[in-house]
Design a protein around this motif. Structure first.
Motif, PDB file in Angstrom:
ATOM      1  N   GLY A  33       0.845  -1.195   0.000  1.00  0.00           N
ATOM      2  CA  GLY A  33       0.000   0.000   0.000  1.00  0.00           C
ATOM      3  C   GLY A  33       0.872   1.233   0.000  1.00  0.00           C
ATOM      4  N   ASP A  34       0.407   2.300  -0.670  1.00  0.00           N
ATOM      5  CA  ASP A  34       1.215   3.516  -0.737  1.00  0.00           C
ATOM      6  C   ASP A  34       0.746   4.539   0.296  1.00  0.00           C
ATOM      7  N   ALA A  35       1.430   5.666   0.334  1.00  0.00           N
ATOM      8  CA  ALA A  35       1.171   6.684   1.361  1.00  0.00           C
ATOM      9  C   ALA A  35      -0.236   7.248   1.298  1.00  0.00           C
ATOM     10  N   SER A  36      -0.901   7.173   0.149  1.00  0.00           N
ATOM     11  CA  SER A  36      -2.254   7.720   0.038  1.00  0.00           C
ATOM     12  C   SER A  36      -3.338   6.658   0.273  1.00  0.00           C
ATOM     13  N   ALA A  37      -2.929   5.401   0.490  1.00  0.00           N
ATOM     14  CA  ALA A  37      -3.892   4.309   0.649  1.00  0.00           C
ATOM     15  C   ALA A  37      -4.653   4.434   1.973  1.00  0.00           C
ATOM     16  N   ASP A  38      -5.911   4.019   1.949  1.00  0.00           N
ATOM     17  CA  ASP A  38      -6.717   4.006   3.170  1.00  0.00           C
ATOM     18  C   ASP A  38      -6.514   2.723   3.967  1.00  0.00           C
ATOM     19  N   LEU A  39      -5.883   1.733   3.377  1.00  0.00           N
ATOM     20  CA  LEU A  39      -5.576   0.478   4.065  1.00  0.00           C
ATOM     21  C   LEU A  39      -4.168   0.059   3.669  1.00  0.00           C
ATOM     22  N   VAL A  40      -3.307  -0.097   4.661  1.00  0.00           N
ATOM     23  CA  VAL A  40      -1.917  -0.480   4.428  1.00  0.00           C
ATOM     24  C   VAL A  40      -1.653  -1.718   5.282  1.00  0.00           C
ATOM     25  N   GLU A  41      -0.944  -2.686   4.729  1.00  0.00           N
ATOM     26  CA  GLU A  41      -0.664  -3.927   5.453  1.00  0.00           C
ATOM     27  C   GLU A  41       0.833  -4.153   5.576  1.00  0.00           C
ATOM     28  N   VAL A  42       1.219  -4.750   6.704  1.00  0.00           N
ATOM     29  CA  VAL A  42       2.590  -5.173   6.929  1.00  0.00           C
ATOM     30  C   VAL A  42       2.589  -6.682   7.069  1.00  0.00           C
ATOM     31  N   ARG A  43       3.533  -7.334   6.384  1.00  0.00           N
ATOM     32  CA  ARG A  43       3.717  -8.780   6.488  1.00  0.00           C
ATOM     33  C   ARG A  43       5.156  -9.060   6.876  1.00  0.00           C
ATOM     34  N   SER A  44       5.328  -9.851   7.931  1.00  0.00           N
ATOM     35  CA  SER A  44       6.683 -10.217   8.337  1.00  0.00           C
ATOM     36  C   SER A  44       7.095 -11.498   7.625  1.00  0.00           C
ATOM     37  N   ALA A  45       8.376 -11.799   7.659  1.00  0.00           N
ATOM     38  CA  ALA A  45       8.875 -13.027   7.043  1.00  0.00           C
ATOM     39  C   ALA A  45       8.298 -14.261   7.732  1.00  0.00           C
ATOM     40  N   ASP A  46       7.913 -14.127   8.997  1.00  0.00           N
ATOM     41  CA  ASP A  46       7.345 -15.248   9.762  1.00  0.00           C
ATOM     42  C   ASP A  46       5.852 -15.413   9.541  1.00  0.00           C
ATOM     43  N   GLY A  47       5.246 -14.540   8.721  1.00  0.00           N
ATOM     44  CA  GLY A  47       3.831 -14.675   8.411  1.00  0.00           C
ATOM     45  C   GLY A  47       2.901 -13.806   9.231  1.00  0.00           C
ATOM     46  N   VAL A  48       3.432 -12.973  10.128  1.00  0.00           N
ATOM     47  CA  VAL A  48       2.594 -12.055  10.894  1.00  0.00           C
ATOM     48  C   VAL A  48       2.042 -11.004   9.941  1.00  0.00           C
ATOM     49  N   ARG A  49       0.730 -10.749  10.026  1.00  0.00           N
ATOM     50  CA  ARG A  49       0.091  -9.743   9.174  1.00  0.00           C
ATOM     51  C   ARG A  49      -0.695  -8.775  10.053  1.00  0.00           C
ATOM     52  N   ILE A  50      -0.423  -7.481   9.884  1.00  0.00           N
ATOM     53  CA  ILE A  50      -1.157  -6.430  10.581  1.00  0.00           C
ATOM     54  C   ILE A  50      -1.486  -5.362   9.552  1.00  0.00           C
ATOM     55  N   ALA A  51      -2.724  -4.879   9.561  1.00  0.00           N
ATOM     56  CA  ALA A  51      -3.133  -3.838   8.615  1.00  0.00           C
ATOM     57  C   ALA A  51      -3.587  -2.604   9.386  1.00  0.00           C
ATOM     58  N   PHE A  52      -3.587  -1.477   8.685  1.00  0.00           N
ATOM     59  CA  PHE A  52      -3.917  -0.189   9.293  1.00  0.00           C
ATOM     60  C   PHE A  52      -4.884   0.522   8.367  1.00  0.00           C
ATOM     61  N   ARG A  53      -6.050   0.895   8.921  1.00  0.00           N
ATOM     62  CA  ARG A  53      -7.121   1.503   8.129  1.00  0.00           C
ATOM     63  C   ARG A  53      -7.303   2.957   8.539  1.00  0.00           C
ATOM     64  N   ARG A  54      -7.406   3.827   7.538  1.00  0.00           N
ATOM     65  CA  ARG A  54      -7.587   5.251   7.801  1.00  0.00           C
ATOM     66  C   ARG A  54      -8.971   5.509   8.395  1.00  0.00           C
ATOM     67  N   ASP A  55      -8.977   6.221   9.508  1.00  0.00           N
ATOM     68  CA  ASP A  55     -10.205   6.665  10.159  1.00  0.00           C
ATOM     69  C   ASP A  55      -9.947   8.092  10.615  1.00  0.00           C
ATOM     70  N   GLY A  56     -10.559   9.051   9.938  1.00  0.00           N
ATOM     71  CA  GLY A  56     -10.346  10.462  10.253  1.00  0.00           C
ATOM     72  C   GLY A  56     -10.798  10.845  11.652  1.00  0.00           C
ATOM     73  N   ASN A  57     -11.636  10.028  12.266  1.00  0.00           N
ATOM     74  CA  ASN A  57     -12.112  10.314  13.623  1.00  0.00           C
ATOM     75  C   ASN A  57     -11.437   9.444  14.676  1.00  0.00           C
ATOM     76  N   ALA A  58     -10.370   8.771  14.316  1.00  0.00           N
ATOM     77  CA  ALA A  58      -9.707   7.866  15.255  1.00  0.00           C
ATOM     78  C   ALA A  58      -9.143   8.627  16.448  1.00  0.00           C
ATOM     79  N   THR A  59      -9.355   8.062  17.612  1.00  0.00           N
ATOM     80  CA  THR A  59      -8.744   8.585  18.835  1.00  0.00           C
ATOM     81  C   THR A  59      -7.996   7.443  19.499  1.00  0.00           C
ATOM     82  N   PRO A  60      -6.863   7.734  20.119  1.00  0.00           N
ATOM     83  CA  PRO A  60      -6.090   6.658  20.747  1.00  0.00           C
ATOM     84  C   PRO A  60      -6.887   5.987  21.862  1.00  0.00           C
ATOM     85  N   PRO A  61      -6.735   4.672  22.006  1.00  0.00           N
ATOM     86  CA  PRO A  61      -7.365   3.998  23.137  1.00  0.00           C
ATOM     87  C   PRO A  61      -6.827   4.583  24.441  1.00  0.00           C
ATOM     88  N   SER A  62      -7.608   4.517  25.499  1.00  0.00           N
ATOM     89  CA  SER A  62      -7.181   5.114  26.766  1.00  0.00           C
ATOM     90  C   SER A  62      -6.674   4.089  27.766  1.00  0.00           C
TER      91      SER A  62
END
Length: 128
Positions: A33-62
């Protein structure tokens, strides 16, 4: 044959590419995914997958404040807690739980640059 082949944890955040960069470096993974993508994923060599979705109203968990609940939490298994902690802090993560936890695991709590909590847990070598 299993119907589900893999699962991906998706974290909402204001800047998915920026947060994906943190986890790409931490997991020594590849970014899709590129810098303008609303969904970007990371894959590790060991198979771990984590994605990040754009949310303009996101607030950090407390969490870990007592009045809050834990919405989602990542546990990352590591071989050396001190080395992993240095890497997390160098990449912009923040320690949030510095006391030794009670229980059967050696672990430490952190927040990523967007405020999502995660734990580094010591991964013991398999018994022979």
């Amino acid at each position: 044959m299993a119907l589900v082949k893999a699962a991906v944890v998706v974290l909402d955040c204001a800047e998915p590419h920026k947060l994906a960069h943190f986890y790409r470096q931490l997991l020594d993974g590849e970014l899709s995914g590129d810098a303008s993508a609303d969904l970007v994923e990371v894959r590790s060599a060991d198979g771990v997958r984590i994605a990040f979705r754009r949310d303009g109203n996101a607030t950090p968990p407390s969490w870990p404040r007592p009045e809050s609940t834990l919405q989602a939490h990542l546990v990352l298994l590591v071989e050396d807690l001190d080395e992993a902690e240095r890497r997390v802090v160098d990449l912009g993560g923040l320690p949030i739980e510095t006391r030794d936890p009670a229980g059967p695991y050696e672990e430490r709590g952190y927040a990523d640059p967007a405020g999502h909590s995660f734990t580094l847990r010591l991964s013991l070598p398999p018994e022979d």
